[in-house]
Scaffold this motif. Structure first.
Motif, PDB file in Angstrom:
ATOM      1  N   LEU A  42       4.046 -40.633 -21.078  1.00  0.00           N
ATOM      2  CA  LEU A  42       5.205 -40.061 -21.076  1.00  0.00           C
ATOM      3  C   LEU A  42       5.653 -40.091 -19.500  1.00  0.00           C
ATOM      4  N   LEU A  43       4.780 -39.757 -18.742  1.00  0.00           N
ATOM      5  CA  LEU A  43       5.042 -39.412 -17.083  1.00  0.00           C
ATOM      6  C   LEU A  43       5.425 -40.763 -16.907  1.00  0.00           C
ATOM      7  N   GLY A  44       4.617 -42.009 -17.315  1.00  0.00           N
ATOM      8  CA  GLY A  44       4.784 -43.404 -16.650  1.00  0.00           C
ATOM      9  C   GLY A  44       6.153 -43.929 -17.566  1.00  0.00           C
ATOM     10  N   ALA A  45       6.684 -43.599 -18.520  1.00  0.00           N
ATOM     11  CA  ALA A  45       7.813 -43.738 -19.016  1.00  0.00           C
ATOM     12  C   ALA A  45       8.885 -42.998 -18.197  1.00  0.00           C
ATOM     13  N   LEU A  46       8.904 -41.907 -18.189  1.00  0.00           N
ATOM     14  CA  LEU A  46       9.944 -41.263 -17.266  1.00  0.00           C
ATOM     15  C   LEU A  46      10.093 -41.626 -15.851  1.00  0.00           C
ATOM     16  N   MET A  47       9.062 -42.132 -15.049  1.00  0.00           N
ATOM     17  CA  MET A  47       9.191 -42.744 -13.867  1.00  0.00           C
ATOM     18  C   MET A  47       9.855 -44.235 -13.990  1.00  0.00           C
ATOM     19  N   ILE A  48       9.581 -45.005 -15.024  1.00  0.00           N
ATOM     20  CA  ILE A  48      10.119 -46.211 -15.200  1.00  0.00           C
ATOM     21  C   ILE A  48      11.645 -46.194 -15.619  1.00  0.00           C
ATOM     22  N   ASP A  49      12.193 -45.247 -16.510  1.00  0.00           N
ATOM     23  CA  ASP A  49      13.315 -44.797 -17.052  1.00  0.00           C
ATOM     24  C   ASP A  49      13.766 -43.682 -16.891  1.00  0.00           C
ATOM     25  N   ASN A  50      14.309 -43.207 -15.718  1.00  0.00           N
ATOM     26  CA  ASN A  50      14.721 -41.721 -15.504  1.00  0.00           C
ATOM     27  C   ASN A  50      15.739 -41.270 -16.762  1.00  0.00           C
ATOM     28  N   ARG A  51      16.421 -42.122 -17.384  1.00  0.00           N
ATOM     29  CA  ARG A  51      17.210 -41.493 -18.234  1.00  0.00           C
ATOM     30  C   ARG A  51      16.611 -40.872 -19.664  1.00  0.00           C
ATOM     31  N   ILE A  52      15.190 -41.303 -19.831  1.00  0.00           N
ATOM     32  CA  ILE A  52      14.514 -40.634 -20.577  1.00  0.00           C
ATOM     33  C   ILE A  52      14.485 -39.018 -20.780  1.00  0.00           C
ATOM     34  N   VAL A  53      14.329 -38.615 -19.189  1.00  0.00           N
ATOM     35  CA  VAL A  53      14.321 -37.096 -18.951  1.00  0.00           C
ATOM     36  C   VAL A  53      15.340 -36.171 -19.784  1.00  0.00           C
ATOM     37  N   GLU A  54      16.824 -36.856 -19.831  1.00  0.00           N
ATOM     38  CA  GLU A  54      17.793 -36.226 -20.531  1.00  0.00           C
ATOM     39  C   GLU A  54      17.504 -35.696 -22.013  1.00  0.00           C
ATOM     40  N   ASP A  55      16.476 -36.598 -22.596  1.00  0.00           N
ATOM     41  CA  ASP A  55      16.132 -36.238 -23.990  1.00  0.00           C
ATOM     42  C   ASP A  55      14.990 -35.461 -24.149  1.00  0.00           C
ATOM     43  N   VAL A  56      14.183 -35.201 -23.418  1.00  0.00           N
ATOM     44  CA  VAL A  56      13.087 -34.458 -23.544  1.00  0.00           C
ATOM     45  C   VAL A  56      13.104 -33.006 -22.695  1.00  0.00           C
ATOM     46  N   GLN A  57      13.791 -32.936 -21.637  1.00  0.00           N
ATOM     47  CA  GLN A  57      13.713 -31.784 -20.771  1.00  0.00           C
ATOM     48  C   GLN A  57      14.191 -30.702 -21.244  1.00  0.00           C
ATOM     49  N   LEU A  58      15.135 -30.522 -22.387  1.00  0.00           N
ATOM     50  CA  LEU A  58      15.580 -29.241 -23.020  1.00  0.00           C
ATOM     51  C   LEU A  58      14.578 -28.729 -23.809  1.00  0.00           C
ATOM     52  N   LYS A  59      13.468 -29.350 -24.208  1.00  0.00           N
ATOM     53  CA  LYS A  59      12.262 -28.865 -25.339  1.00  0.00           C
ATOM     54  C   LYS A  59      11.028 -28.513 -24.276  1.00  0.00           C
ATOM     55  N   LEU A  60      10.855 -29.662 -23.554  1.00  0.00           N
ATOM     56  CA  LEU A  60       9.476 -29.804 -22.702  1.00  0.00           C
ATOM     57  C   LEU A  60       9.594 -29.189 -21.376  1.00  0.00           C
ATOM     58  N   ARG A  61       8.516 -28.330 -21.360  1.00  0.00           N
ATOM     59  CA  ARG A  61       8.445 -27.628 -19.923  1.00  0.00           C
ATOM     60  C   ARG A  61       7.017 -28.137 -19.332  1.00  0.00           C
ATOM     61  N   SER A  62       6.717 -27.710 -17.860  1.00  0.00           N
ATOM     62  CA  SER A  62       5.585 -28.385 -17.629  1.00  0.00           C
ATOM     63  C   SER A  62       4.316 -27.649 -17.958  1.00  0.00           C
ATOM     64  N   ASP A  63       4.776 -26.467 -18.586  1.00  0.00           N
ATOM     65  CA  ASP A  63       3.288 -25.546 -18.906  1.00  0.00           C
ATOM     66  C   ASP A  63       2.921 -26.322 -20.309  1.00  0.00           C
ATOM     67  N   HIS A  64       3.829 -27.060 -20.754  1.00  0.00           N
ATOM     68  CA  HIS A  64       3.391 -27.734 -22.275  1.00  0.00           C
ATOM     69  C   HIS A  64       2.194 -28.697 -22.123  1.00  0.00           C
TER      70      HIS A  64
END
Length: 503
Positions: free
Chosen positions: A28-50
């Protein structure tokens, strides 16, 4: 020494057996760094402590910080932020960041990876709750209270179900201030006076700004003042507004209504439903109960019943609830029906969970604290009705005040808002003098009766809602119209709109 070694080994083994998927985190971290737009879909639910691996959580936080500054997040821009991270050095340092982006196929399943990471984090929280529950249940000392342990476990499970976990209540000032701005924006969008759930009464909304999340509101009054009627009116208005806003395509974040849970410890569910039907059909509740209605009235009643069949108003009329049982039921309703407003009628009919020997004042203190905790835990407004002491009846001015709250000063202390319902016509009617007859020759009898009639006409059909305490605003009085036959409170037209002012 050997015992300590065994304990450490057991803890390490338990840690390694926790549900996790480190490979999914890396992908997931690799995908986020390749395409930053994916963050818009995951950041509402996913936190760093997950993230199971703490270093992965820190990388995720760094990505979010860069994007928040409108910068590109990739191994090159992340390097200065992560160079000093000791855990990352063990994995190869900044080269590990580049390694994460090596698998471009991760882009396809990035959203699925995020969902799995979140679900596994919840499972780890469940494991923690289970371990703590077992540890406490094995404690058989004299101070153990099994009922409080059950409630604590239920609270922990509720937090897990809401995705909060252990750190759910900790917010940075940025998060808190963002929420405050959202509340202000909501009030601005509504016309400048409604920042919470509507009461359905414009004059009340203007005074208190609506019903605010996490607030405990006390509505108090002597018997016969209309406490239950006001609470029922507000509950209906909030539920009806929720339906209307939904039909207009307004999402829950901006919806001015809410599904309502009404805990009626005094009246049955059908009696409360009769009140709502009477209010909406315009037929007196007494006529409804006794069947003294015409065909036209019955047609109005049927229409009102059809319109209200989908009303998100849930009534629990279980008698003799303890505060612990009420909180359990409220959590269940929140989970199943997304309840946004809770009403309790009334506070003194609740029972504390303390063991015998405690006096009633301590029990009421426990109940009021429990209701405030419930409001904060579920993040919804809680309105509890309360009786007043008879001290009101001993004064010439019958308007209630904070010192009249019955049985405990903790009610005043725990409440964010205290409101009193006062109907002067109730007391004026009780002071009716002798009605003059043709045989009466004493002019004082006629004068006294005429003065009483004038006084009664001035106050008949009106009520006051006295805001005695408000943490978020000023105190004062709100004049309302009250139709006793259909138990309905409504806004009172200003004196400037009186009929006498029209040509």
């Amino acid at each position: 020494m050997a015992e300590n070694i065994r304990l450490v080994a057991a803890q390490d083994a338990a840690e390694k057996s926790l549900p996790r998927n480190v490979e999914a985190e890396a992908a997931l971290l690799g995908a986020l760094m390749i395409d930053n737009r994916i963050v818009e879909d995951v950041q509402l639910k996913l936190r760093s402590d997950h993230f199971f691996e703490p270093v992965h959580g820190r990388i995720y936080d760094a990505i979010l910080k860069l994007l928040d500054r409108n910068m590109v997040a990739n191994p090159v821009t992340l390097r200065p932020m992560m160079e000093a991270d000791e855990s990352l050095k063990e994995l190869g340092g900044p080269a590990y960041l580049a390694q994460l982006t090596g698998n471009g196929a991760a882009l396809i399943g990035a959203r699925d990876f995020a969902t799995q990471i979140y679900d596994l984090a919840l499972l780890r929280e469940l494991v923690g709750v289970g371990r703590e529950l077992v540890d406490k249940a094995l404690d058989t000392s004299e101070d153990v209270d099994p009922l409080s342990q059950i409630e604590a476990a239920e609270v922990a499970l509720y937090r897990v179900s809401e995705g909060e976990g252990e750190g759910g209540s900790v917010k940075s000032f940025l998060q808190a201030s963002t929420m405050a701005v959202q509340v202000a924006e909501r009030a601005f969008s509504s016309g400048g006076h409604l920042s919470g759930i509507t009461t359905g009464l414009n004059s009340v909304n203007e005074k208190i700004g609506g019903l605010h999340n996490s607030d405990l509101m006390i509505v108090a009054g002597r018997p016969g003042m209309g406490k239950t009627s006001l609470a029922t009116n507000i509950a209906y208005n909030a539920a009806a507004r929720y339906i209307r806003d939904k039909e207009d395509g307004i999402d829950d974040a901006k919806n001015m209504g809410a599904p309502v849970a009404f805990f009626s410890l005094e009246m049955s569910a059908d009696q409360l439903a009769t009140r709502v039907l009477a209010e909406q059909s315009g037929i007196s509740s007494e006529a409804l109960r006794m069947g003294k209605i015409s065909r036209a009235d019955f047609a109005n009643l049927s229409r009102a019943a059809r319109e209200l069949q989908n009303l998100p108003l849930f009534i629990d009329d279980t008698p003799g609830l303890t505060i612990a049982a009420l909180r359990t039921r409220a959590r269940r309703l929140k989970r199943r029906h997304n309840i946004g407003f809770i009403v309790i009628d009334y506070l003194q009919l609740l029972q504390g969970s303390s063991r015998g020997g405690d006096n009633r004042v301590q029990e009421i203190s426990e109940i009021s604290r429990g209701l405030k905790t419930l409001a904060k835990e579920l993040n919804v407004p809680v309105m509890a009705l309360s009786q007043l002491s008879r001290a009101v009846e001993q004064r010439e001015d019958k308007r209630p005040q904070l010192s009249d709250l019955r049985e405990s000063g903790s009610i005043e202390q725990d409440a964010d808002m205290v409101m009193f319902v006062f109907r002067e016509d109730y007391y004026v009617a009780a002071l009716q003098p002798k009605e003059p007859k043709d045989t009466d020759t004493d002019p004082k009898i006629a004068a006294d009766y005429a003065a009483w009639v004038q006084k009664y006409q001035d106050v008949h059909g009106t009520a006051e809602l006295i805001v005695g305490k408000q943490r978020h605003g000023s105190t004062g009085r709100i004049r309302l119209k009250f139709e006793a036959s259909i138990t309905k409170f409504s806004d009172l037209a200003p004196d400037s709109y009186a009929v006498s002012n029209y040509d």
